[in-house]
Write a protein that holds these residues in place. Structure first.
Motif, mmCIF file in Angstrom:
data_model
loop_
_atom_site.group_PDB
_atom_site.id
_atom_site.type_symbol
_atom_site.label_atom_id
_atom_site.label_comp_id
_atom_site.label_asym_id
_atom_site.label_seq_id
_atom_site.Cartn_x
_atom_site.Cartn_y
_atom_site.Cartn_z
ATOM 1 N N SER A 167 82.046 35.903 34.150
ATOM 2 C CA SER A 167 82.434 37.314 34.114
ATOM 3 C C SER A 167 83.811 37.498 34.740
ATOM 4 C CB SER A 167 81.409 38.164 34.881
ATOM 5 O OG SER A 167 80.119 38.028 34.339
ATOM 6 N N PRO A 184 78.456 51.562 42.382
ATOM 7 C CA PRO A 184 79.184 50.791 41.361
ATOM 8 C C PRO A 184 80.511 51.445 41.002
ATOM 9 C CG PRO A 184 76.886 51.094 40.741
ATOM 10 C CD PRO A 184 77.143 52.012 41.898
ATOM 11 N N SER A 186 83.666 52.344 38.487
ATOM 12 C CA SER A 186 83.691 52.726 37.079
ATOM 13 C C SER A 186 85.026 52.352 36.439
ATOM 14 C CB SER A 186 83.477 54.237 36.933
ATOM 15 O OG SER A 186 84.606 54.943 37.431
ATOM 16 N N GLU A 261 82.871 43.068 42.373
ATOM 17 C CA GLU A 261 82.047 42.761 41.211
ATOM 18 C C GLU A 261 82.169 43.871 40.162
ATOM 19 O OE1 GLU A 261 79.496 41.067 38.625
ATOM 20 O OE2 GLU A 261 80.113 40.139 40.498
ATOM 21 N N SER A 263 80.872 43.128 36.749
ATOM 22 C CA SER A 263 80.168 42.582 35.581
ATOM 23 C C SER A 263 79.386 43.662 34.833
ATOM 24 C CB SER A 263 79.228 41.450 36.003
ATOM 25 O OG SER A 263 78.269 41.914 36.934
ATOM 26 N N HIS A 264 79.102 44.800 35.513
ATOM 27 C CA HIS A 264 78.405 45.893 34.849
ATOM 28 C C HIS A 264 79.327 46.664 33.905
ATOM 29 C CE1 HIS A 264 80.372 47.571 38.378
ATOM 30 N NE2 HIS A 264 80.282 48.775 37.839
ATOM 31 N N LEU A 265 80.635 46.443 34.026
ATOM 32 C CA LEU A 265 81.602 47.165 33.199
ATOM 33 C C LEU A 265 82.066 46.360 31.985
ATOM 34 C CD1 LEU A 265 83.959 48.647 35.962
ATOM 35 C CD2 LEU A 265 82.046 49.778 34.807
ATOM 36 N N SER A 268 80.107 39.748 29.375
ATOM 37 C CA SER A 268 80.311 38.385 29.857
ATOM 38 C C SER A 268 81.031 37.561 28.798
ATOM 39 C CB SER A 268 78.975 37.731 30.216
ATOM 40 O OG SER A 268 78.150 37.636 29.061
#
Length: 330
Positions: A167, A184, A186, A261, A263-265, A268
């Motif tokens: 990622s 998190p 954005s 981090e 990786s939620h945006l 991968s």
């Protein structure tokens, strides 16, 4: 018919029909190249190239079919040479690996170290370039193996294997306001600052662009580079925040940077290893591949190399059991 004639045909197509360039590639003269091509055309009884006066400007319809046969013959000749060295017990040679900077800098050192311990008489030639050049080098035989995240699945002449997922990570200077965000981060948070990341076509850049495009946000990308270290250097100078590959952040704190981090945006990425379809691989080449991607099996590589393009369905071994098995293990 001889191999020099076949090489002249192949290189004329590769060099955009520029016979001066062909002569340089083959270490001969331009008249010599012209003679080799004309003699083969006379022997076959067909024109392989379209001409404008003495200049070659394209392939005839028969020439397009003949070129495919020529390429197969030359590849099999190279396979024969490789096989003879293998069967004669030679454990020496040169393994040429073409990779992007990120792969060469962060993913390959451990593999090269292990490979050298197993094959001390094999020289490793490590070449770094863009994914497009890497693919060209493997297709032409200038490199045995190509490693990159992008581009390797686009060429029918290549077989590529998924090796590992990774990622992107956000890197910022110490005490940056983004470090104060609770919860998190954005894409809108990122877009509030100048962004430094990879050039288009490198190291998962496509997923970065796709994420912002889907969100309807236009990031202020002020600087791009091929090199993860270069990106982090400019972040440390305060020119913006950086998006780099996760494996490139091992010394982030030493450089006065912090990683976040994200990786939620961003989707991968999958690093792939490619070899030329139909190539004969020396035993030490298989060993290198298996050290880089331990989840692969030699029999899977052999099966993929021998598969016809139409049955493989793609230049990449990325459908069905192959992709699911490799990435699950990875």
């Amino acid at each position: 018919m001889n191999f020099q004639q076949l090489r002249s045909i192949r290189e004329a197509a590769r060099c955009g029909f520029n016979l001066t360039e062909v002569a340089n590639v083959l270490f001969t003269s331009q008249p010599g190249v012209s003679r080799q091509i004309r003699e083969l055309e006379e022997e076959l009884g067909v024109d392989i190239f379209i001409r404008n006066g003495k200049r070659l400007i394209g392939l005839t319809d028969p020439g397009k079919g003949i070129l495919k046969i020529v390429e197969r013959l030359l590849q099999e000749a190279e396979n024969l040479r490789q096989a003879s060295q293998e069967y004669s017990g030679e454990t020496s040679g040169t393994l040429t690996v073409a990779a992007t900077h990120t792969q060469a800098r962060y993913a390959l050192p451990r593999v090269v170290q292990g490979f050298r311990a197993s094959f001390p008489d094999v020289r490793i030639a490590l070449q770094q370039s863009s994914p497009e050049h890497i693919a060209d080098w493997v297709i032409s035989g200038k490199a045995d193996v190509g490693i990159a995240t992008e581009g390797l699945t686009q060429f029918k002449e290549l077989i590529s294997f998924p090796c590992y997922e990774w990622s992107h990570v956000l890197v910022v200077p110490e005490h940056h306001p983004l470090l104060e965000i609770s919860g998190p981060i954005s894409l809108a948070d990122l877009a509030a600052y100048p962004l430094i990341t990879y050039d288009v076509g490198f190291t998962g850049r496509g997923h970065i662009d796709a994420a912002f495009r889907t969100a309807g946000i236009t990031p202020d990308i002020v600087l791009t580079a091929m090199d993860s270290d270069v990106i982090q250097q400019y972040v440390s100078l305060g020119l913006g925040v950086g998006l780099v590959a996760s494996m490139a952040t091992e010394h982030t704190r030493q450089n006065g940077l912090r990683s976040i981090e994200v990786s939620h945006l961003l989707a991968s990425n999958v690093t792939r290893l490619a070899v030329r379809r139909g190539a004969y691989l020396r035993s030490y080449t298989y060993d290198f591949i298996l050290q880089f991607a331990p989840q692969l099996k030699r029999e899977d590589i052999v099966e993929a190399l021998q598969a016809e393009p139409h049955s493989a369905g793609s230049s990449a071994v990325h459908k069905g059991d192959f992709e699911q098995r490799f990435l699950k293990i990875a």
